[in-house]
Write an enzyme that holds these catalytic residues in place. Structure first.
Site, PDB file in Angstrom:
ATOM      1  N   PHE A  26       0.923  -1.151  -0.025  1.00 41.53           N
ATOM      2  CA  PHE A  26       0.113   0.031   0.054  1.00 41.53           C
ATOM      3  C   PHE A  26       0.796   1.257  -0.151  1.00 41.53           C
ATOM      4  O   PHE A  26       1.781   1.490   0.791  1.00 41.53           O
ATOM      5  CB  PHE A  26      -0.973   0.003   1.274  1.00 41.53           C
ATOM      6  CG  PHE A  26      -1.842   1.267   1.123  1.00 41.53           C
ATOM      7  CD1 PHE A  26      -2.960   1.204   0.314  1.00 41.53           C
ATOM      8  CD2 PHE A  26      -1.613   2.422   1.781  1.00 41.53           C
ATOM      9  CE1 PHE A  26      -3.719   2.202   0.209  1.00 41.53           C
ATOM     10  CE2 PHE A  26      -2.360   3.407   1.705  1.00 41.53           C
ATOM     11  CZ  PHE A  26      -3.554   3.560   0.917  1.00 41.53           C
ATOM     12  N   ASP A  60       9.159   2.594   1.571  1.00 42.84           N
ATOM     13  CA  ASP A  60       7.944   3.357   2.043  1.00 42.84           C
ATOM     14  C   ASP A  60       7.719   3.176   3.400  1.00 42.84           C
ATOM     15  O   ASP A  60       7.308   1.932   3.799  1.00 42.84           O
ATOM     16  CB  ASP A  60       6.720   3.029   1.233  1.00 42.84           C
ATOM     17  CG  ASP A  60       5.702   3.780   1.554  1.00 42.84           C
ATOM     18  OD1 ASP A  60       5.636   4.710   2.546  1.00 42.84           O
ATOM     19  OD2 ASP A  60       4.766   3.740   0.860  1.00 42.84           O
ATOM     20  N   LYS A  98       2.773   9.609   8.310  1.00 42.20           N
ATOM     21  CA  LYS A  98       1.765   9.455   9.212  1.00 42.20           C
ATOM     22  C   LYS A  98       2.180   9.932  10.720  1.00 42.20           C
ATOM     23  O   LYS A  98       1.614  10.949  11.274  1.00 42.20           O
ATOM     24  CB  LYS A  98       1.284   8.106   9.427  1.00 42.20           C
ATOM     25  CG  LYS A  98       0.684   7.476   8.146  1.00 42.20           C
ATOM     26  CD  LYS A  98      -0.094   6.164   8.369  1.00 42.20           C
ATOM     27  CE  LYS A  98      -0.993   5.762   7.564  1.00 42.20           C
ATOM     28  NZ  LYS A  98      -0.468   5.244   6.241  1.00 42.20           N
TER      29      LYS A  98
HETATM   30  C1  LIG Z   1      -0.932   5.362   4.753  1.00 42.55           C
HETATM   31  C2  LIG Z   1       0.409   5.087   3.885  1.00 42.55           C
HETATM   32  C3  LIG Z   1       0.400   5.856   2.702  1.00 42.55           C
HETATM   33  C4  LIG Z   1      -0.403   6.950   2.315  1.00 42.55           C
HETATM   34  O1  LIG Z   1      -0.482   7.958   3.461  1.00 42.55           O
HETATM   35  P1  LIG Z   1      -1.550   9.207   3.223  1.00 42.55           P
HETATM   36  O2  LIG Z   1      -1.077  10.090   4.114  1.00 42.55           O
HETATM   37  O3  LIG Z   1      -2.928   8.622   3.623  1.00 42.55           O
HETATM   38  O4  LIG Z   1      -1.654   9.735   1.779  1.00 42.55           O
HETATM   39  C5  LIG Z   1       1.674   5.318   1.970  1.00 42.55           C
HETATM   40  N1  LIG Z   1       2.316   4.338   2.260  1.00 42.55           N
HETATM   41  C6  LIG Z   1       2.050   3.473   3.329  1.00 42.55           C
HETATM   42  C7  LIG Z   1       2.930   2.569   3.674  1.00 42.55           C
HETATM   43  C8  LIG Z   1       1.062   3.978   4.175  1.00 42.55           C
HETATM   44  O5  LIG Z   1       0.841   3.044   5.337  1.00 42.55           O
END
Ligand SMILES: *Cc1c(COP(=O)(O)O)cnc(C)c1O
Length: 397
Positions: free
Chosen positions: A133, A218, A247
């Site tokens: 994700f 990521d 986050k």
């Molecule tokens: C939540 C998340 C995102 C997206 O972040 P947003 O602030 O909602 O755009 C991207 N990568 C990972 C691994 C995430 O958990």
């Protein structure tokens, strides 16, 4: 309340019928006065708990002084925050944005430009993992190798290829002359809490070096103390060229960042930008967050992570409905062999907030400041609810 919301908000969330009105530490209160232990942290965001005094103070102070100026000027708080992130990581340079998806977009653009700068005109492809994700913007949903996020929005961005996670042979044969980067979550979050194998990440690093490809981690969810180290890849001893965070960086105040080595940080004026990205308020808040994390919260996350995981493994020994306990630090997943809709509702009614993925996986992302007593209470609530709902001889004896 829910009537107005349903009438005026786009229908993007299946919402839980609760209205939270106040938070303090790991606790939340709803508009009816019910108290909850928050083991979700606003989906990995409120890592220092709700209304942390140092964060609140930073917001007050900076909001009264200077909220925003454009990136046409030097912004003191932004420079300090970039230095702090670099001093505590592999990175030499930072770009600031406002969310995880934006950080991912920045990383994708940086990797593609890096290939061009190195003279590889046709190197643009990015390899990502199934079940990953990376966010909801176009580059990010294309990188997210799960069709449920993509189907309604095609055509997607060209130049992405997907491989099974934790499979080194798959990634090795997927890499081609066109590949410019591999992007992975060291611990897959939304996909169901799947940590990478250490040997896998080490091999991926080696492959990327051999084939002159950038490695992007990521860490929007697994970074910033969540796994018991400031960055998840530090637990693995594997260093990326680019790393995204967001986050937890503002503990609820929106901010994201792309971290990179000097070699990878090839942006020049005009290549990339963000109006709000890195403004004085966001950066002052993030500086306060990092200070508390480095002082104590990350270490606490490590210790409490071990304690919590052991306790969950204890529950697994007791109940055969629990198939697996996995994760690192305070990013833990418990997979059941039954649907969990009722369990999640029961826990909430008793005052414990947990997240559930694919109806079978409980995901725990408690604030990094959680204590043994909090964990003991959560485990007791879980024990009671599992016993009550699944008590049909599924206990291991
Ligand atoms: C939540 C998340 C995102 C997206 O972040 P947003 O602030 O909602 O755009 C991207 N990568 C990972 C691994 C995430 O958990």
């Amino acid at each position: 309340m829910s009537d107005i919301c349903k009438e005026y908000l786009m229908n993007t969330y299946k919402r839980i019928p609760v209205v939270m009105v106040r938070g303090e530490g790991i606790r939340l209160w709803d508009d009816k006065g019910n108290e909850y232990m928050d083991f979700v942290s606003g989906l990995g965001v409120n890592s220092l708990g709700h209304s942390h005094p140092k964060v609140t103070k930073a917001i007050w102070r900076q909001a009264a002084t200077l909220i925003h100026v454009s990136n046409l000027y030097y912004i003191e708080q932004q420079c300090k925050l970039a230095k702090e992130l670099c001093d505590n990581s592999f990175a030499d340079k930072v770009f600031f944005c406002n969310s995880g998806a934006e950080a991912v977009e920045g990383a994708i653009k940086l990797a593609r430009k890096h290939a061009k700068v190195k003279g590889h005109k046709n190197k643009y492809e990015i390899i990502t993992a199934y079940n990953s994700f990376h966010g909801r913007t176009y580059g990010a949903i294309t990188a997210t190798a799960q069709s449920k996020y993509q189907e309604s929005f095609k055509p997607l961005v060209p130049g992405f290829k997907y491989v099974p996670f934790n499979d080194i042979d798959a990634i090795s044969s997927a890499i081609s002359e066109e590949t410019c980067a591999v992007m992975l979550e060291p611990v897959q979050g939304e996909g169901g809490v799947y940590p990478a194998d250490e040997e896998y990440l080490k091999q991926v690093r080696k492959l990327c070096d051999e084939r002159e490809i950038l490695l992007i981690f990521d860490e929007v969810q697994c970074g910033l103390g969540r796994t018991g180290r400031l960055f998840a890849h530090q637990r693995y001893g594997v260093t990326p060229d680019i790393c995204t965070v967001a986050k937890a960086l503002g503990n609820g105040f929106p901010i994201g960042a792309v971290l990179a080595t000097d070699d990878a940080a090839v942006f020049e004026p005009g290549d990339h930008a963000s109006t709000f990205g890195g403004n004085p308020l966001a950066c002052e808040v993030a500086l306060a967050v990092l200070e508390v994390m480095l002082e104590s919260a990350v270490e606490n996350a490590y210790k409490m992570g071990e304690y919590f995981k052991d306790a969950l493994i204890g529950l697994k020994r007791k109940y055969s409905v629990i198939k697996e306990v996995r994760g690192m630090g305070l990013m833990l997943g418990v997979e059941f062999s039954r649907d969990l809709g009722e369990l999640v509702v029961d826990l909430r009614k008793n005052g414990l907030l947990v997240n559930c993925i694919n109806n079978r996986i409980l995901r725990f992302l408690p604030p990094l400041i959680v204590t043994k007593e909090d964990i003991d209470r959560a485990i007791a609530m879980l024990d009671e609810s599992i016993e009550k709902l699944f008590n049909d001889g599924s206990k291991r004896r």
